[in-house]
Design an enzyme around this catalytic site. Sequence first.
Site, PDB file in Angstrom:
ATOM      1  N   GLN A   1       7.932  -2.193  16.734  1.00 55.72           N
ATOM      2  CA  GLN A   1       8.818  -2.693  16.039  1.00 55.72           C
ATOM      3  C   GLN A   1      10.061  -2.118  15.828  1.00 55.72           C
ATOM      4  O   GLN A   1      11.051  -2.608  15.686  1.00 55.72           O
ATOM      5  CB  GLN A   1       7.962  -3.287  14.768  1.00 55.72           C
ATOM      6  CG  GLN A   1       8.801  -3.763  13.556  1.00 55.72           C
ATOM      7  CD  GLN A   1       7.797  -4.436  12.432  1.00 55.72           C
ATOM      8  OE1 GLN A   1       7.121  -5.440  12.617  1.00 55.72           O
ATOM      9  NE2 GLN A   1       7.953  -3.809  11.289  1.00 55.72           N
TER      10      GLN A   1
ATOM     11  N   HIS B   1       0.864  -1.055  -0.010  1.00 53.58           N
ATOM     12  CA  HIS B   1      -0.247   0.109   0.006  1.00 53.58           C
ATOM     13  C   HIS B   1       1.010   1.307  -0.026  1.00 53.58           C
ATOM     14  O   HIS B   1       2.197   1.158  -0.064  1.00 53.58           O
ATOM     15  CB  HIS B   1      -0.875   0.134   1.406  1.00 53.58           C
ATOM     16  CG  HIS B   1      -0.143  -0.297   2.473  1.00 53.58           C
ATOM     17  ND1 HIS B   1       0.781   0.873   3.069  1.00 53.58           N
ATOM     18  CD2 HIS B   1      -0.125  -1.402   3.280  1.00 53.58           C
ATOM     19  CE1 HIS B   1       1.119   0.255   4.118  1.00 53.58           C
ATOM     20  NE2 HIS B   1       0.648  -1.006   4.258  1.00 53.58           N
TER      21      HIS B   1
ATOM     22  N   ASP C   1       4.410   0.733  12.884  1.00 55.15           N
ATOM     23  CA  ASP C   1       4.707  -0.361  13.647  1.00 55.15           C
ATOM     24  C   ASP C   1       5.924   0.377  14.762  1.00 55.15           C
ATOM     25  O   ASP C   1       6.881  -0.010  14.818  1.00 55.15           O
ATOM     26  CB  ASP C   1       5.366  -1.399  12.884  1.00 55.15           C
ATOM     27  CG  ASP C   1       4.343  -1.979  12.022  1.00 55.15           C
ATOM     28  OD1 ASP C   1       3.481  -2.407  12.406  1.00 55.15           O
ATOM     29  OD2 ASP C   1       4.070  -1.399  10.875  1.00 55.15           O
TER      30      ASP C   1
ATOM     31  N   HIS D   1       3.945   1.401   2.369  1.00 58.89           N
ATOM     32  CA  HIS D   1       5.181   0.349   1.936  1.00 58.89           C
ATOM     33  C   HIS D   1       5.854   1.475   0.686  1.00 58.89           C
ATOM     34  O   HIS D   1       7.018   1.541   0.604  1.00 58.89           O
ATOM     35  CB  HIS D   1       4.872  -0.653   1.168  1.00 58.89           C
ATOM     36  CG  HIS D   1       4.247  -1.821   2.052  1.00 58.89           C
ATOM     37  ND1 HIS D   1       2.903  -2.212   1.935  1.00 58.89           N
ATOM     38  CD2 HIS D   1       4.709  -2.297   3.199  1.00 58.89           C
ATOM     39  CE1 HIS D   1       2.511  -3.178   3.075  1.00 58.89           C
ATOM     40  NE2 HIS D   1       3.806  -3.100   3.788  1.00 58.89           N
TER      41      HIS D   1
ATOM     42  N   GLN E   1       6.246 -14.896  13.398  1.00 59.56           N
ATOM     43  CA  GLN E   1       5.856 -13.647  14.197  1.00 59.56           C
ATOM     44  C   GLN E   1       4.287 -13.938  14.452  1.00 59.56           C
ATOM     45  O   GLN E   1       3.643 -12.833  14.984  1.00 59.56           O
ATOM     46  CB  GLN E   1       6.173 -12.439  13.514  1.00 59.56           C
ATOM     47  CG  GLN E   1       5.667 -12.121  12.067  1.00 59.56           C
ATOM     48  CD  GLN E   1       6.266 -10.999  11.486  1.00 59.56           C
ATOM     49  OE1 GLN E   1       7.699 -11.014  11.296  1.00 59.56           O
ATOM     50  NE2 GLN E   1       5.640  -9.810  11.667  1.00 59.56           N
TER      51      GLN E   1
HETATM   52  P1  AMP Z   1       4.621  -4.813   6.610  1.00 58.36           P
HETATM   53  O1  AMP Z   1       4.590  -5.193   5.304  1.00 58.36           O
HETATM   54  O2  AMP Z   1       3.220  -4.341   7.400  1.00 58.36           O
HETATM   55  O3  AMP Z   1       5.393  -5.851   7.599  1.00 58.36           O
HETATM   56  O4  AMP Z   1       5.333  -3.451   6.772  1.00 58.36           O
HETATM   57  C1  AMP Z   1       6.709  -3.416   6.261  1.00 58.36           C
HETATM   58  C2  AMP Z   1       7.244  -1.932   6.634  1.00 58.36           C
HETATM   59  O5  AMP Z   1       6.348  -0.954   5.956  1.00 58.36           O
HETATM   60  C3  AMP Z   1       7.283  -2.082   8.134  1.00 58.36           C
HETATM   61  O6  AMP Z   1       8.390  -1.331   8.326  1.00 58.36           O
HETATM   62  C4  AMP Z   1       6.197  -0.947   8.607  1.00 58.36           C
HETATM   63  O7  AMP Z   1       6.262  -0.111   9.654  1.00 58.36           O
HETATM   64  C5  AMP Z   1       6.176  -0.170   7.333  1.00 58.36           C
HETATM   65  N1  AMP Z   1       4.490   0.357   7.158  1.00 58.36           N
HETATM   66  C6  AMP Z   1       3.579  -0.250   7.224  1.00 58.36           C
HETATM   67  N2  AMP Z   1       2.639   0.622   7.264  1.00 58.36           N
HETATM   68  C7  AMP Z   1       2.981   1.831   7.053  1.00 58.36           C
HETATM   69  C8  AMP Z   1       2.221   3.168   6.837  1.00 58.36           C
HETATM   70  N3  AMP Z   1       1.069   3.214   7.091  1.00 58.36           N
HETATM   71  N4  AMP Z   1       3.084   4.348   6.794  1.00 58.36           N
HETATM   72  C9  AMP Z   1       4.533   4.013   6.661  1.00 58.36           C
HETATM   73  N5  AMP Z   1       5.043   2.712   6.812  1.00 58.36           N
HETATM   74  C10 AMP Z   1       4.241   1.710   7.063  1.00 58.36           C
END
Ligand code: AMP
Length: 283
Positions: free
Chosen positions: A153, A34, A150, A37, A61
């Site tokens: 995280q 989205h 996150d 990312h 996880q």
């Molecule tokens: P995920 O695929 O959900 O594991 O996220 C991958 C990376 O994208 C992680 O570092 C998340 O913190 C970051 N991320 C997810 N959602 C957002 C968002 N809305 N805004 C900025 N970074 C994001």
Amino acid sequence: MKIITSITMLRQILDNYRRQNKSIGFVPTMGAFHKGHLSLMRRCRKDHDIALVSIFVNPTQFAPGEDLSSYPRNKKNDVLLAKEENIDIIFYPSVKKLYSGRYLTHINVGEISEELCGKTRPNHFQGVATIVGKLINIVQPHVLYLGQKDAQQSVVIQQMVQDLNFPVKIKVLPTTREKNGLAMSSRNKYLSVEERKQASVLYKSLLLAKIKINAGQRNANAIIKSMRRNITENASCSIEYIACVDTQTLKPLKKLRGKILIALAVRFGHARLIDNILINMKD
Ligand code: AMP
């Protein structure tokens, strides 16, 4: 853009780039891209010679009963979007490649893994730290890009990188939001149209907290209470936690001062949503 599934092949390619003194930026993800990312990818692309994104839905996880099997996966679209962002390499390993044979080693980042989301997801951050540690060792990037969305995280990974002397810099980028304020998340796909509307109250409640703090409120319980009221009056959902914590220890604060993190986890139907804001108080 190359799509690589083999660890050996990825290492060969990256060794080659390192020999040419090229800088490598890395965005680890679980895919189903989205705009959040994409904002990380864009920054990584801008900052580095080589921009690399990994897509891996990391089973360790997820707890039993969580959404591992239903977690959104959309490789075709992810590849298109990464291409549009001019990403050089997508690392797309299988579970077998990363946890082959007799896998025994886990990274546990101590008490900060047990606060906030760690209370209801006890092994979650061990799974996160272990996979990100493995990915850092495989990719050996100069900079790792994470999202503030996150927050815990990011704190856990920063602590791990510091404690284990990983030679990588971390950049945490701001949360990308929908027009209504809802933090973008792959899990937003689980929301109905009505839930998506209602879930905008989460960010509104965080902004309400900010307004109260700016007006002089320093009592964490009063802030949490007003957020709780705001959410329950405007949405039909189940609040897992709302917390005002220290940005490094993630321990709850009673009296607010300095740099604080206000974080929440709330369930809307099948979706467990998290969000947060950072506030830096002058007094
Ligand atoms: P995920 O695929 O959900 O594991 O996220 C991958 C990376 O994208 C992680 O570092 C998340 O913190 C970051 N991320 C997810 N959602 C957002 C968002 N809305 N805004 C900025 N970074 C994001």
